[in-house]
Design an enzyme around this catalytic site. Structure first.
Site, PDB file in Angstrom:
ATOM      1  N   LYS A  38       0.835  -1.200   0.000  1.00 26.54           N
ATOM      2  CA  LYS A  38       0.000   0.000   0.000  1.00 26.54           C
ATOM      3  C   LYS A  38       0.870   1.251   0.000  1.00 26.54           C
ATOM      4  O   LYS A  38       1.866   1.311   0.743  1.00 26.54           O
ATOM      5  CB  LYS A  38      -0.862   0.024   1.268  1.00 26.54           C
ATOM      6  N   GLY A  40       2.268   4.593   1.116  1.00 30.80           N
ATOM      7  CA  GLY A  40       2.371   5.072   2.504  1.00 30.80           C
ATOM      8  C   GLY A  40       3.318   4.206   3.312  1.00 30.80           C
ATOM      9  O   GLY A  40       3.918   4.673   4.272  1.00 30.80           O
ATOM     10  N   GLY A  41       3.431   2.934   2.911  1.00 43.18           N
ATOM     11  CA  GLY A  41       4.455   2.060   3.479  1.00 43.18           C
ATOM     12  C   GLY A  41       4.387   1.856   4.977  1.00 43.18           C
ATOM     13  O   GLY A  41       3.322   1.959   5.599  1.00 43.18           O
ATOM     14  N   LYS A  52       1.234   6.235  16.858  1.00 46.01           N
ATOM     15  CA  LYS A  52       0.920   7.492  17.541  1.00 46.01           C
ATOM     16  C   LYS A  52      -0.567   7.580  17.860  1.00 46.01           C
ATOM     17  O   LYS A  52      -0.962   8.184  18.868  1.00 46.01           O
ATOM     18  CB  LYS A  52       1.372   8.688  16.720  1.00 46.01           C
ATOM     19  N   GLY A 116       8.589  -4.687  -7.656  1.00 46.99           N
ATOM     20  CA  GLY A 116       9.521  -4.331  -8.726  1.00 46.99           C
ATOM     21  C   GLY A 116      10.912  -4.869  -8.473  1.00 46.99           C
ATOM     22  O   GLY A 116      11.356  -4.959  -7.328  1.00 46.99           O
ATOM     23  N   GLU A 200      17.170  -3.909  28.119  1.00 46.87           N
ATOM     24  CA  GLU A 200      18.116  -3.253  27.200  1.00 46.87           C
ATOM     25  C   GLU A 200      19.523  -3.771  27.475  1.00 46.87           C
ATOM     26  O   GLU A 200      19.970  -3.818  28.616  1.00 46.87           O
ATOM     27  CB  GLU A 200      18.030  -1.739  27.383  1.00 46.87           C
ATOM     28  N   ASP A 304      15.084   3.994   4.711  1.00 44.57           N
ATOM     29  CA  ASP A 304      15.631   2.971   5.613  1.00 44.57           C
ATOM     30  C   ASP A 304      16.628   2.041   4.925  1.00 44.57           C
ATOM     31  O   ASP A 304      17.525   1.513   5.571  1.00 44.57           O
ATOM     32  CB  ASP A 304      14.493   2.103   6.197  1.00 44.57           C
ATOM     33  N   ALA A 312      11.007   8.465   9.037  1.00 41.86           N
ATOM     34  CA  ALA A 312      10.202   8.813   7.864  1.00 41.86           C
ATOM     35  C   ALA A 312      10.575  10.193   7.322  1.00 41.86           C
ATOM     36  O   ALA A 312      10.689  10.391   6.107  1.00 41.86           O
ATOM     37  CB  ALA A 312       8.719   8.776   8.225  1.00 41.86           C
ATOM     38  N   HIS A 437       4.292  33.496  25.507  1.00 43.05           N
ATOM     39  CA  HIS A 437       4.068  33.065  26.894  1.00 43.05           C
ATOM     40  C   HIS A 437       2.579  32.887  27.136  1.00 43.05           C
ATOM     41  O   HIS A 437       1.797  33.737  26.721  1.00 43.05           O
ATOM     42  CB  HIS A 437       4.611  34.130  27.838  1.00 43.05           C
TER      43      HIS A 437
END
Ligand code: NAD
Length: 458
Positions: A38, A40-41, A52, A116, A200, A304, A312, A437
């Site tokens: 699609k 937009g990947g 998000k 492709g 981690e 990427d 992105a 402010h």
């Protein structure tokens, strides 16, 4: 040279690819985008956008559940409806997807559906069609990597793809990797009420960020109730009676689900790069110069698949650089140091340029200025005072070298210091910018003043 069907053919219609196509079309190139899935990947369908949307709900839910009375709201019950959340996530994606399709029509870009491959000499093969291109831009993106012995099964051991598209919520999750994916999902699951263990290997969370940012995130995550295991060694994982048992050097973690978020690898295999003479490194990352040119004449690569920050907005910018180079309209080359980095954890993290340690390593005499959100009026109004803004400057010249923000809406705040860097500005100039402010942006101005020891409100 043979007659061409298109001046530019872009392989991959993600954010990088479709942006490159738009810029090429603006420069009067006949342009096509080849897309296997699609438009937009990853970003639009299984990355930035849906995650998000998930975080929007988790933040709201968490605040309403934990803090509604403090904000003067009384409600008997705040309950989750994951089906509705998933429907909203999908609606956000679909709205933007329609938008991208419209942009292709508006710019007269042909979208060729299919996978492709490069055939050499400017030829691209899609199914049984061969397209002759004047120039090719490879924008095939990346995919989640796993660890040896930890295969994704989509149910117990999952990647960010699975987690993003899920229609249910696990009650407990172990996450390997505290990069952007790991800390965003740790935030999401914890705010939704799940038990979260974040593992981690290195000795700090978000290891690419400034060290002070890593420390502030660790504190915030511990307060949120995320079990953070840093400097941890993963020895393996097994599924036992429907639960995952993650073996660490110092013990075991049991959870309903294991999310492996240890980075993404380039989608560069099986698309004919060798045939076209495009060089890749030992990890399969396509080598490019600062104009996004590969080693093969007539072939550019962006996003990427060329490594770098794998973001992105970096991909989109690289697409613009490539399209302009192809059209003979070079403006400025790609500069990784100007890429803003954004992580949508709570608190958010954003940065641009050099960390304090990197600046010292490069031989700068460094002066850093810091301003805490606890002294910022708007942050107090938001009820979100964790974190700070930090600007790193060269002590001799005053030049702004980097900016690091951790706190509410940090990702919206980074644009200003990024622009200052693009303009090769000095820290004091950012301090002289008149910030409205009360806004969070005042923290950027104050951090800039703090570089010279003259912050006003702290
Ligand atoms: P990453 O490379 O950013 O982070 C991976 C983390 O996993 C690192 O901290 C690494 O030290 C750790 N790790 C690696 N092997 C490990 C092991 N065996 N045990 C424990 N920890 C281990 O990768 P990611 O978070 O998967 O993200 C992939 C890419 O997507 C990145 O380039 C990231 O910037 C991008 N991304 C960006 C955003 C955003 O901008 N908001 C969101 C998601 C992803």
């Amino acid at each position: 040279m043979a007659d061409t069907d298109f001046d530019v053919v872009v392989l991959g219609g993600g954010t990088g690819g479709y942006t490159a196509a738009i810029r090429a079309a603006q420069l009067d190139r006949r342009t096509a985008v080849v897309e296997a899935a699609k438009l937009g990947g990853t970003c639009l369908h299984i990355g930035c956008i849906p995650t998000k949307a998930l975080l929007e709900t988790s933040g709201l839910y968490h605040k309403l559940r934990e803090r509604r009375e403090e904000f003067g709201i009384r409600a008997a019950d705040v309950a989750l409806d994951y089906e509705r959340l998933a429907a909203r996530r999908d609606a956000v994606v679909n709205q933007l997807w329609k938008g991208v399709q419209g942009l292709m029509r508006k710019n007269r870009i042909e979208v060729v559906q299919g996978c492709g491959t490069l055939e050499g000499d400017g030829r691209v093969r899609v199914g049984d069609r061969t397209i002759q291109a004047g120039a090719i831009i490879v924008a095939t993106g990346s995919s989640p990597r796993s660890l040896p012995g930890l295969e994704f099964d989509g149910e117990r051991i999952v990647s960010s793809d699975h987690a993003t598209l899920a229609r249910t919520l696990p009650a407990s999750v172990a996450i390997i990797g505290a990069g952007a994916v790991g800390v965003e999902f740790a935030t999401f699951y914890r705010q939704m009420g799940a038990e979260v263990t974040l593992v981690e290997a290195l000795d700090r969370l978000v290891p690419l960020e400034d060290e002070e940012v890593s420390r502030a995130l660790l504190q915030a995550f511990q307060r949120l109730g995320i079990d953070c295991r840093i400097g941890a060694r993963v020895e393996g994982a097994r599924v036992e009676r429907g639960r995952v048992v993650l073996q660490l050097a110092g013990g075991e973690v049991r959870a309903e689900q294991l999310l492996v978020a240890v980075g993404r690898g380039p989608n560069s295999a099986g698309i004919g790069l060798e045939r076209a003479g495009v060089e890749v490194d030992e990890r399969g990352v396509v080598r490019v110069d600062e104009w996004m040119r590969t080693s093969a004449p007539g072939v550019w690569a962006i996003g990427d698949v060329v490594g770098g920050f794998q973001l992105a907005h970096a991909a989109a910018h690289e697409g613009v650089v490539a399209a302009e180079d192809i059209a003979g309209r070079r403006v400025v080359p790609m500069e990784q140091e100007l890429v803003t980095r954004c992580t949508y954890s709570t608190p958010e993290i954003a940065s641009v340029g050099l960390t304090e340690a990197q600046a010292r390593d490069r031989g700068h005499e460094v002066r850093a200025g810091k301003f805490p959100f606890v002294a910022n009026a708007r942050a107090i109004i938001h009820g979100e005072t964790a974190g700070f803004a930090k600007l790193v400057a060269d002590a001799r010249t005053g030049q702004l070298l980097g900016a690091h923000v951790i706190g509410v809406q940090a990702t919206e705040l980074i644009g200003e210091p990024a622009l200052a860097r693009l303009f090769q500005g000095d820290a004091w100039e950012v301090g002289r910018n008149i910030h409205p402010h009360p806004t969070l942006s005042e923290a950027i101005g104050e951090a800039a003043l703090a570089v010279d020891g003259v912050a006003l409100n702290v």
